[in-house]
Scaffold this active site. Structure first.
Site, PDB file in Angstrom:
ATOM      1  N   GLY A  47     -26.782 -45.285 -14.853  1.00 30.24           N
ATOM      2  CA  GLY A  47     -25.844 -44.939 -13.785  1.00 30.24           C
ATOM      3  C   GLY A  47     -24.463 -44.974 -14.396  1.00 30.24           C
ATOM      4  N   GLU A  48     -23.582 -45.742 -13.792  1.00 29.40           N
ATOM      5  CA  GLU A  48     -22.229 -45.859 -14.339  1.00 29.40           C
ATOM      6  C   GLU A  48     -21.939 -47.352 -14.510  1.00 29.40           C
ATOM      7  OE1 GLU A  48     -20.609 -43.141 -15.386  1.00 29.40           O
ATOM      8  OE2 GLU A  48     -19.223 -44.608 -16.224  1.00 29.40           O
ATOM      9  N   SER A  49     -21.801 -47.774 -15.765  1.00 30.31           N
ATOM     10  CA  SER A  49     -21.682 -49.206 -16.038  1.00 30.31           C
ATOM     11  C   SER A  49     -20.428 -49.816 -15.419  1.00 30.31           C
ATOM     12  CB  SER A  49     -21.709 -49.463 -17.549  1.00 30.31           C
ATOM     13  OG  SER A  49     -20.746 -48.680 -18.208  1.00 30.31           O
ATOM     14  N   CYS A  79     -29.647 -47.195 -20.592  1.00 33.76           N
ATOM     15  CA  CYS A  79     -28.401 -46.434 -20.582  1.00 33.76           C
ATOM     16  C   CYS A  79     -27.235 -47.301 -20.085  1.00 33.76           C
ATOM     17  CB  CYS A  79     -28.600 -45.158 -19.776  1.00 33.76           C
ATOM     18  SG  CYS A  79     -27.457 -43.863 -20.232  1.00 33.76           S
ATOM     19  N   ARG A 106     -19.808 -45.956 -25.757  1.00 34.09           N
ATOM     20  CA  ARG A 106     -20.117 -45.247 -24.504  1.00 34.09           C
ATOM     21  C   ARG A 106     -19.878 -43.752 -24.639  1.00 34.09           C
ATOM     22  NH1 ARG A 106     -16.770 -46.961 -19.687  1.00 34.09           N
ATOM     23  NH2 ARG A 106     -18.263 -45.688 -18.557  1.00 34.09           N
ATOM     24  N   ILE A 133     -28.639 -39.006 -21.027  1.00 31.80           N
ATOM     25  CA  ILE A 133     -27.657 -38.493 -20.061  1.00 31.80           C
ATOM     26  C   ILE A 133     -26.342 -39.247 -20.260  1.00 31.80           C
ATOM     27  CG2 ILE A 133     -27.113 -38.138 -17.619  1.00 31.80           C
ATOM     28  CD1 ILE A 133     -30.158 -38.314 -17.071  1.00 31.80           C
ATOM     29  N   ARG A 134     -25.348 -38.572 -20.766  1.00 31.97           N
ATOM     30  CA  ARG A 134     -24.059 -39.220 -21.087  1.00 31.97           C
ATOM     31  C   ARG A 134     -24.304 -40.623 -21.668  1.00 31.97           C
ATOM     32  NH1 ARG A 134     -23.504 -38.451 -16.065  1.00 31.97           N
ATOM     33  NH2 ARG A 134     -22.678 -40.511 -15.643  1.00 31.97           N
ATOM     34  N   HIS A 169     -33.423 -42.551 -20.949  1.00 30.90           N
ATOM     35  CA  HIS A 169     -33.962 -42.796 -19.601  1.00 30.90           C
ATOM     36  C   HIS A 169     -35.477 -42.634 -19.584  1.00 30.90           C
ATOM     37  CE1 HIS A 169     -30.312 -42.873 -16.986  1.00 30.90           C
ATOM     38  NE2 HIS A 169     -29.776 -42.317 -18.049  1.00 30.90           N
ATOM     39  N   GLU A 171     -37.488 -43.713 -17.490  1.00 29.70           N
ATOM     40  CA  GLU A 171     -37.971 -43.567 -16.106  1.00 29.70           C
ATOM     41  C   GLU A 171     -37.922 -42.111 -15.646  1.00 29.70           C
ATOM     42  OE1 GLU A 171     -35.066 -44.457 -17.015  1.00 29.70           O
ATOM     43  OE2 GLU A 171     -33.559 -43.764 -15.581  1.00 29.70           O
TER      44      GLU A 171
HETATM   45  N1  GLN Z   1     -21.977 -43.009 -19.285  1.00 27.17           N
HETATM   46  C1  GLN Z   1     -22.537 -44.028 -18.457  1.00 27.17           C
HETATM   47  C2  GLN Z   1     -21.785 -45.349 -18.628  1.00 27.17           C
HETATM   48  O1  GLN Z   1     -20.974 -45.473 -19.474  1.00 27.17           O
HETATM   49  C3  GLN Z   1     -23.998 -44.249 -18.796  1.00 27.17           C
HETATM   50  C4  GLN Z   1     -24.780 -43.010 -18.447  1.00 27.17           C
HETATM   51  C5  GLN Z   1     -26.145 -43.275 -17.940  1.00 27.17           C
HETATM   52  O2  GLN Z   1     -26.504 -44.389 -17.574  1.00 27.17           O
HETATM   53  N2  GLN Z   1     -26.917 -42.224 -17.848  1.00 27.17           N
HETATM   54  O3  GLN Z   1     -22.014 -46.255 -17.890  1.00 27.17           O
END
Ligand code: GLN
EC number: 4.3.3.6
Length: 192
Positions: A47-49, A79, A106, A133-134, A169, A171
């Site tokens: 997600g987004e840390s 991630c 990151r 993913i990113r 990921h 999952e």
């Molecule tokens: N870019 C996100 C972060 O820095 C991580 C991306 C992800 O969990 N798919 O938190």
């Protein structure tokens, strides 16, 4: 066995579905009282840390979870979840749990700008599908952190005792081997 999944933000439902497909019971952690239900392992999803880190503090979950990890609770970060566990983030003074001795970068995985799919070798598991993913990657680890996978010359899966972290990921693919690896860690660390 019950596996808790941090369900504040990000790809937690997919972890839940994967574990249910494997016949494993799950609970969602959304608020402090959810931590009163006994569980044997914890998944920190992608997600987004930065958002998850903030919510963990605001909801008073942070210290309790950190103590549990330090006390040996098996934890699996994917991630953003890996970023939450890492002891250092490059060019960033932020440390979230900081329980996993590793330095992560990151949003900086090699050829990736958005997301990509590949296959990579994981120690003990062989070739498995990986969706990035990113994603972060692991720049360095300390001597006690085991490197489980390197893709495009970058470390993407690590383990330190009860803590498993992957940059991709699992999952979001049909392959459950990494989740099984985590279940094996739970079995190994759970006092009978
Ligand atoms: N870019 C996100 C972060 O820095 C991580 C991306 C992800 O969990 N798919 O938190």
């Amino acid at each position: 066995m019950v596996v808790a999944i941090l369900a504040l933000q990000g790809a937690f439902i997919e972890h839940e579905q994967t574990l249910h497909n494997m016949g494993i019971e799950t609970i969602q952690i959304r608020k402090k009282t959810d931590l009163d239900t006994p569980f044997d392992g914890l998944i920190l999803p992608g997600g987004e840390s930065t958002v998850m880190g903030k919510l963990l503090k605001e909801l008073d979950l942070f210290d309790i979870i950190k103590n549990k990890i330090e006390d040996g609770l098996p934890v699996f970060g994917t991630c953003a979840g890996l970023i939450l566990l890492a002891s250092h983030i490059v060019d960033d003074n932020t440390v979230h749990f900081g329980t996993l001795p590793a330095t992560v970068v990151r949003n900086a995985y090699g050829r990736q700008l958005g997301s990509f799919y590949t296959e990579g070798n994981v120690e003990g598991l062989g070739q498995i599908p990986m969706k990035f993913i990113r994603a972060p990657y692991v720049k360095s680890v300390d001597d006690h952190t085991k490197v489980l996978s390197i893709v495009d010359e970058k470390i993407v899966a690590i383990q330190y005792k009860n803590q498993l972290g992957v940059a991709f990921h699992p999952e979001l693919t049909d392959n459950h081997q990494i989740h099984q690896y985590f279940i094996d860690i739970i079995n190994q660390y759970t006092v009978a």
